[in-house]
Design a protein around this motif. Sequence first.
Motif, short mmCIF file in Angstrom:
data_model
loop_
_atom_site.label_atom_id
_atom_site.label_comp_id
_atom_site.label_asym_id
_atom_site.label_seq_id
_atom_site.Cartn_x
_atom_site.Cartn_y
_atom_site.Cartn_z
N SER A 12 70.19 34.52 122.23
CA SER A 12 71.05 35.53 121.61
C SER A 12 70.85 36.86 122.31
CB SER A 12 70.72 35.67 120.12
OG SER A 12 70.92 34.45 119.44
N HIS A 13 71.85 37.75 122.21
CA HIS A 13 71.73 39.04 122.87
C HIS A 13 70.59 39.85 122.26
CE1 HIS A 13 74.20 40.14 119.38
NE2 HIS A 13 73.81 41.38 119.58
N GLY A 14 70.03 40.71 123.08
CA GLY A 14 68.95 41.57 122.62
C GLY A 14 67.58 41.16 123.11
N GLY A 15 67.45 39.94 123.60
CA GLY A 15 66.15 39.46 124.07
C GLY A 15 66.11 39.32 125.57
N TYR A 71 68.10 36.46 127.34
CA TYR A 71 69.56 36.55 127.34
C TYR A 71 70.07 37.06 128.67
CZ TYR A 71 74.21 38.14 125.67
OH TYR A 71 75.55 38.36 125.49
N GLY A 72 71.08 36.34 129.23
CA GLY A 72 71.64 36.76 130.50
C GLY A 72 72.92 36.02 130.80
N ARG A 73 73.23 35.87 132.09
CA ARG A 73 74.49 35.25 132.50
C ARG A 73 74.63 33.83 131.98
NH1 ARG A 73 75.27 34.74 138.38
NH2 ARG A 73 77.34 34.07 137.73
N LEU A 74 73.54 33.05 132.01
CA LEU A 74 73.62 31.66 131.55
C LEU A 74 74.04 31.58 130.09
CD1 LEU A 74 70.66 29.57 133.04
CD2 LEU A 74 73.11 29.36 133.51
N ALA A 75 73.52 32.47 129.27
CA ALA A 75 73.86 32.47 127.85
C ALA A 75 75.34 32.79 127.63
CB ALA A 75 72.99 33.46 127.09
N VAL A 76 75.83 33.81 128.33
CA VAL A 76 77.24 34.18 128.18
C VAL A 76 78.13 33.05 128.67
CG1 VAL A 76 79.03 35.83 128.84
CG2 VAL A 76 76.69 36.64 128.43
N GLU A 98 77.99 39.09 136.43
CA GLU A 98 77.26 39.19 137.70
C GLU A 98 76.82 40.64 137.93
OE1 GLU A 98 79.92 37.76 140.66
OE2 GLU A 98 79.62 35.65 140.15
N ALA A 99 77.74 41.56 137.73
CA ALA A 99 77.43 42.98 137.95
C ALA A 99 76.44 43.49 136.91
CB ALA A 99 78.72 43.80 137.90
N ALA A 100 76.69 43.17 135.65
CA ALA A 100 75.85 43.71 134.57
C ALA A 100 74.42 43.19 134.64
CB ALA A 100 76.47 43.36 133.21
N PHE A 101 74.26 41.89 134.84
CA PHE A 101 72.92 41.31 134.85
C PHE A 101 72.28 41.33 136.23
CE2 PHE A 101 74.66 39.37 130.94
CZ PHE A 101 73.66 39.77 130.06
N GLY A 102 73.08 41.65 137.25
CA GLY A 102 72.50 41.80 138.58
C GLY A 102 71.57 42.99 138.66
N GLN A 103 71.80 43.96 137.77
CA GLN A 103 70.92 45.13 137.66
C GLN A 103 70.61 45.35 136.19
OE1 GLN A 103 72.03 48.50 140.46
NE2 GLN A 103 73.99 47.43 140.40
N ARG A 104 70.00 44.33 135.56
CA ARG A 104 69.88 44.31 134.11
C ARG A 104 69.01 45.44 133.55
NH1 ARG A 104 68.55 39.04 131.94
NH2 ARG A 104 68.02 40.15 130.04
N ARG A 105 68.14 46.01 134.35
CA ARG A 105 67.29 47.09 133.84
C ARG A 105 67.99 48.44 133.84
NH1 ARG A 105 61.16 45.95 136.21
NH2 ARG A 105 60.93 43.85 135.32
N THR A 131 71.93 44.01 125.74
CA THR A 131 72.25 44.41 124.37
C THR A 131 73.68 44.05 123.98
OG1 THR A 131 73.07 46.65 124.88
CG2 THR A 131 70.68 46.36 124.66
N LEU A 132 74.51 43.67 124.95
CA LEU A 132 75.91 43.34 124.65
C LEU A 132 76.01 41.89 124.18
CD1 LEU A 132 76.53 45.99 126.22
CD2 LEU A 132 78.54 44.81 127.15
N SER A 133 76.73 41.68 123.10
CA SER A 133 76.94 40.32 122.61
C SER A 133 77.91 39.58 123.52
CB SER A 133 77.51 40.36 121.19
OG SER A 133 78.83 40.90 121.21
N VAL A 134 77.99 38.28 123.37
CA VAL A 134 78.95 37.48 124.12
C VAL A 134 80.36 38.00 123.86
CG1 VAL A 134 79.96 35.18 124.40
CG2 VAL A 134 77.48 35.44 124.14
#
Length: 273
Positions: free
Chosen positions: A160-163, A166-171, A222-229, A259-262
């Motif tokens: 789930s989002h927030g942990g 959570y990343g591209r695979l989850a979405v 790809e863009a959002a989680f490519g630089q997830r920090r 932090t963004l939900s699916v």
Amino acid sequence: MADLPPLREVIARHGLSASKALGQNFLFDEQLLDRIAAIPGDLSGKAVLEVGPGPGGLTRALLRAGARVTAIEMDTRCLPALEELGEAFPGQLKVIQGDALKMDHAEIMGGEPFAVLSNLPYNVGTALFTRWLGGEEWPPLWTSLTLMFQQEVAQRIVASHGGSAYGRLAVLAQWRARAKLAMKVHRSAFTPPPKVMSAIVHVTPTAMPNGVSARTLERVTEAAFGQRRKMLRQSLKSLPGALEALDSLGIDPQRRAETLSVEEFVSVARALG
């Protein structure tokens, strides 16, 4: 039901050993294999695709359940053992030798709806999973995916989002499908035991949200989680229209991807057209 010799005996007779290069780990526990085969429900008479059957442990369970199995195996050493299985279950097993990543699975299955069940080789598992979940056409020809992964990967799929998991695979797994952790499998169940625990994920397709392109959603994640920090204003700035989409949706650009939900990712992709 065919009276089969123990799998260990078959492996010994054919001189088989798990190949590290092919990401192989063999399962021998017949009861565990039957439980795995039961996860998607009644398979009697149904078409099933299995990737990487090895000597045929899970294949046996699928055949016992009455499935019509198409198995793709790269390792030619395993073909004689699988051929014996085919003889024990006449008309139920078709074996194709080759690389599953290079094959058209819908074509192999003859355009017929099919379930996917597989103790996936670790080195190709994620690539196959993302391929089955990708593409614009939906619903897919597969009716469910029941797949063994390293437990860490399985947790990323159902996160789930927030942990941190959570990343591209989850979405990818959750925006137009339902993914659940069906079973954990201890490393001691395998021969040889892998260094990590394993888990089985069960995925079923759901309705595809309107007005969303799969490719656009892939580009956003790809863009959002490519630089997830980094904050979204930084990670998404290279994607034309993304920051304007955040503003129109009331999503704070100082938030981070995890932090963004699916549903919020879907909304961004929809806003980008």
